[in-house]
Scaffold this active site. Structure first.
Site, PDB file in Angstrom:
ATOM      1  N   HIS A  83      12.485   4.908  13.043  1.00  0.00           N
ATOM      2  CA  HIS A  83      12.519   4.958  11.730  1.00  0.00           C
ATOM      3  C   HIS A  83      13.298   6.269  11.186  1.00  0.00           C
ATOM      4  O   HIS A  83      13.274   7.308  11.994  1.00  0.00           O
ATOM      5  CB  HIS A  83      11.051   5.233  11.438  1.00  0.00           C
ATOM      6  CG  HIS A  83      10.738   4.987   9.802  1.00  0.00           C
ATOM      7  ND1 HIS A  83      10.983   6.033   8.939  1.00  0.00           N
ATOM      8  CD2 HIS A  83      10.069   4.190   9.238  1.00  0.00           C
ATOM      9  CE1 HIS A  83      10.438   5.629   7.767  1.00  0.00           C
ATOM     10  NE2 HIS A  83       9.906   4.405   7.899  1.00  0.00           N
ATOM     11  N   ARG A 128       2.325   8.261   9.307  1.00  0.00           N
ATOM     12  CA  ARG A 128       2.149   9.721   9.072  1.00  0.00           C
ATOM     13  C   ARG A 128       1.217  10.191   9.653  1.00  0.00           C
ATOM     14  O   ARG A 128       1.000  11.379  10.137  1.00  0.00           O
ATOM     15  CB  ARG A 128       1.948   9.877   7.527  1.00  0.00           C
ATOM     16  CG  ARG A 128       3.226   9.992   6.548  1.00  0.00           C
ATOM     17  CD  ARG A 128       2.769   9.905   5.176  1.00  0.00           C
ATOM     18  NE  ARG A 128       4.307   9.680   4.521  1.00  0.00           N
ATOM     19  CZ  ARG A 128       4.780  10.634   3.744  1.00  0.00           C
ATOM     20  NH1 ARG A 128       4.594  11.734   3.777  1.00  0.00           N
ATOM     21  NH2 ARG A 128       5.873  10.365   3.208  1.00  0.00           N
ATOM     22  N   ASP A 149       0.832  -1.075   0.037  1.00  0.00           N
ATOM     23  CA  ASP A 149       0.118   0.030  -0.098  1.00  0.00           C
ATOM     24  C   ASP A 149       0.959   1.315  -0.055  1.00  0.00           C
ATOM     25  O   ASP A 149       0.433   2.291   0.385  1.00  0.00           O
ATOM     26  CB  ASP A 149      -1.145  -0.028   1.368  1.00  0.00           C
ATOM     27  CG  ASP A 149      -0.152  -0.193   2.511  1.00  0.00           C
ATOM     28  OD1 ASP A 149       0.957  -0.228   2.588  1.00  0.00           O
ATOM     29  OD2 ASP A 149      -0.703  -0.720   3.630  1.00  0.00           O
ATOM     30  N   HIS A 156       6.099   4.854  12.851  1.00  0.00           N
ATOM     31  CA  HIS A 156       6.248   5.510  11.765  1.00  0.00           C
ATOM     32  C   HIS A 156       5.072   6.430  11.097  1.00  0.00           C
ATOM     33  O   HIS A 156       5.177   7.096   9.861  1.00  0.00           O
ATOM     34  CB  HIS A 156       7.063   4.993  10.794  1.00  0.00           C
ATOM     35  CG  HIS A 156       6.454   3.833   9.846  1.00  0.00           C
ATOM     36  ND1 HIS A 156       5.589   4.239   8.776  1.00  0.00           N
ATOM     37  CD2 HIS A 156       6.326   2.458  10.478  1.00  0.00           C
ATOM     38  CE1 HIS A 156       5.035   2.821   8.470  1.00  0.00           C
ATOM     39  NE2 HIS A 156       5.526   1.974   9.297  1.00  0.00           N
ATOM     40  N   GLU A 208      -0.463  -9.032  -1.427  1.00  0.00           N
ATOM     41  CA  GLU A 208      -0.968  -8.559  -0.218  1.00  0.00           C
ATOM     42  C   GLU A 208      -2.260  -7.558  -0.594  1.00  0.00           C
ATOM     43  O   GLU A 208      -2.544  -6.625  -0.199  1.00  0.00           O
ATOM     44  CB  GLU A 208       0.048  -7.608   0.785  1.00  0.00           C
ATOM     45  CG  GLU A 208      -0.554  -7.437   2.080  1.00  0.00           C
ATOM     46  CD  GLU A 208       0.193  -6.646   3.146  1.00  0.00           C
ATOM     47  OE1 GLU A 208       0.359  -5.532   2.931  1.00  0.00           O
ATOM     48  OE2 GLU A 208       1.177  -7.392   3.903  1.00  0.00           O
ATOM     49  N   GLU A 264      -2.324   4.974   2.879  1.00  0.00           N
ATOM     50  CA  GLU A 264      -2.062   3.616   2.576  1.00  0.00           C
ATOM     51  C   GLU A 264      -3.361   3.091   2.417  1.00  0.00           C
ATOM     52  O   GLU A 264      -3.496   2.367   1.280  1.00  0.00           O
ATOM     53  CB  GLU A 264      -1.201   2.804   3.768  1.00  0.00           C
ATOM     54  CG  GLU A 264       0.074   2.972   3.987  1.00  0.00           C
ATOM     55  CD  GLU A 264       0.641   4.373   4.612  1.00  0.00           C
ATOM     56  OE1 GLU A 264      -0.335   4.869   5.226  1.00  0.00           O
ATOM     57  OE2 GLU A 264       1.692   4.557   4.853  1.00  0.00           O
TER      58      GLU A 264
END
Ligand code: UD1
Ligand code: UDP
Length: 380
Positions: free
Chosen positions: A247, A216, A96, A214, A118, A132
């Site tokens: 990250h 957003r 994604d 991590h 996936e 995503e």
């Protein structure tokens, strides 16, 4: 022979496509090429090295603190030339990310079949995980081969009107990667010794919590709150130590290092190689994460996971009792972690290894489906 082009850009895509690339390379019916967008740099290099993948081309698009449109635009403009030169029969993307979505769209524009590994994961909320959830929904619109990891994922695709004949339930390829890594670590004393010596800063007498984060949608207030919670957990539980591979995104690095830096029982380390991460997963007692892949791996290994997000697209792990979705509020993270650390029964109930995400044979199933489809597909 079928010409297959893999396109990816980030660490988790490489981990999850590594086993598929390996399976197709061993099969003489495929000519395999690998194109990386370079959405990640150091974090991707770690995985490419592990799977011994030498890309045939690299867009090297990564910039510090990059924007989503920049990533998409660089793929959309950088990839067509490569497609004309290579003329693949199928382009394989995973998951994604914006690299996966933009690469799939570019292939579609060029009239090349898209295979989506996936496929079908859904949180139901276009804003979480952001972007995503929308990237993967859009991919499903033009994908030709939907490799769904679970029955839940298949059901999501059917609900959106995807043709049942185009959906194949394969298991998640991350379990292939995980099982391979575990066998290597168990079989190779020297490797195990090296990994443990890299982790020698950990005190085996303390209880270990593994943290990653991590997303957003958690930048800003979410990360401030997560970090304050970790500080409080370390304060309330003196027998605990926390390891957090941070990250490389500057929006993560800044709050994490500012708030947690210097605490003697909170180890902030750079992203670690896949074997080291798997070793940490096997050594820890509890995982706090917002990562998709880590939810799958930890559930499989039987490590309790507190998911620091408001939604998950991995309900299989919630049903199997390994995952608990708790959001990013400081007081909730502190109390949920406290409950698990203090209550052995509660922790043990979440520590049963499961197989909800796959059996480690997803890559060979994908190879078999692509092989059978070669030249005989009249539904295009
Ligand atoms: C991306 C994916 C996310 C995936 C995650 C895995 C999108 C929109 N996001 O998020 O779905 O879960 O990767 O980790 O596709 N950086 C480096 N070196 C690296 C990698 C990143 O310095 O090797 C820094 C750069 O400043 C870069 C920033 O991190 O601009 C953000 O990277 P990006 O790939 O845009 O987003 P992620 O948050 O990593
Ligand atoms: N991982 C790793 N090193 C680390 C942290 C994670 O190799 O320091 C691996 C982890 O085992 C999992 C994958 O990276 O397979 C998850 O990647 P990430 O959390 O970046 O992305 P997501 O899965 O959320 O898309």
């Amino acid at each position: 022979m079928s010409r297959v082009l893999f396109v990816f850009g980030t660490r988790p895509e490489a981990i999850k496509l590594g086993p598929v690339i390996e399976a197709l390379r061993l099969d003489p019916s495929f000519e395999v090429r690998v194109f990386v967008t370079g959405q990640h740099r150091e974090m991707l290099a770690q995985v490419l090295e592990l799977f011994e993948i030498v890309p045939d081309a690299d867009l090297e698009l990564m910039k510090p603190d990059q924007g989503l449109s920049e990533i998409a635009a660089a793929v959309l403009t950088g990839m067509p030339e490569l497609l004309s030169a290579m003329r693949p029969d199928v382009v394989v993307v995973q998951g994604d990310t914006t690299s996966a979505f933009a690469a799939g769209l570019t292939a579609f524009y060029a009239g090349v079949d898209v295979a989506h590994v996936e496929a079908g994961l859904r949180s139901g909320d276009p804003l979480a995980p952001w972007p995503e959830e929308v990237n993967r929904r859009l991919l499903s619109v033009f994908t030709r081969y939907h490799f769904a990891p679970t029955e839940d994922a298949r059901a999501n695709l059917l609900r959106e009107g995807v043709d049942a004949a185009r959906i194949h339930v394969t298991g998640n390829t991350v379990i292939d990667a995980l099982k391979k890594a575990i066998s290597r670590i168990e079989a190779d004393d020297a490797l195990r010794a090296r990994l443990d010596s890299e982790l020698s800063f950990l005190d085996p007498a303390r209880r270990l919590i593994l943290v990653t984060g991590h997303r957003r949608e958690s930048f800003g207030a979410g990360f401030e709150s997560i970090c304050q919670a970790l500080l409080e957990i370390a304060r309330e539980h003196p027998g605990v130590e926390i390891v957090y591979p941070v990250h490389l995104n500057p929006n993560v690095q800044e709050p994490v290092r500012r708030i947690l830096g210097g605490h003697e029982r909170i180890h902030l380390v750079d992203p670690v190689g896949y074997f080291s991460f798997v070793r940490l997963l096997t050594r820890c007692e509890l995982v706090l994460t917002d990562s998709g892949g880590v939810q799958e791996e930890a559930s499989t290994l039987g490590r309790p996971v507190l998911v620091m997000r408001d939604t998950t697209e991995r309900p299989e792990g919630v049903r199997s009792g390994n995952l608990r979705v708790i959001g990013t509020r400081r007081e909730v993270i502190v109390s949920e972690a406290g409950l698990l650390l203090r209550d052995d029964d509660r922790r043990e109930a979440m520590s049963r290894p499961g197989d909800a995400f796959g059996d480690g044979k997803a890559a060979s199933r994908i190879a078999a489906i692509l092989r059978a489809a070669d030249g005989s597909d009249e539904t295009r």
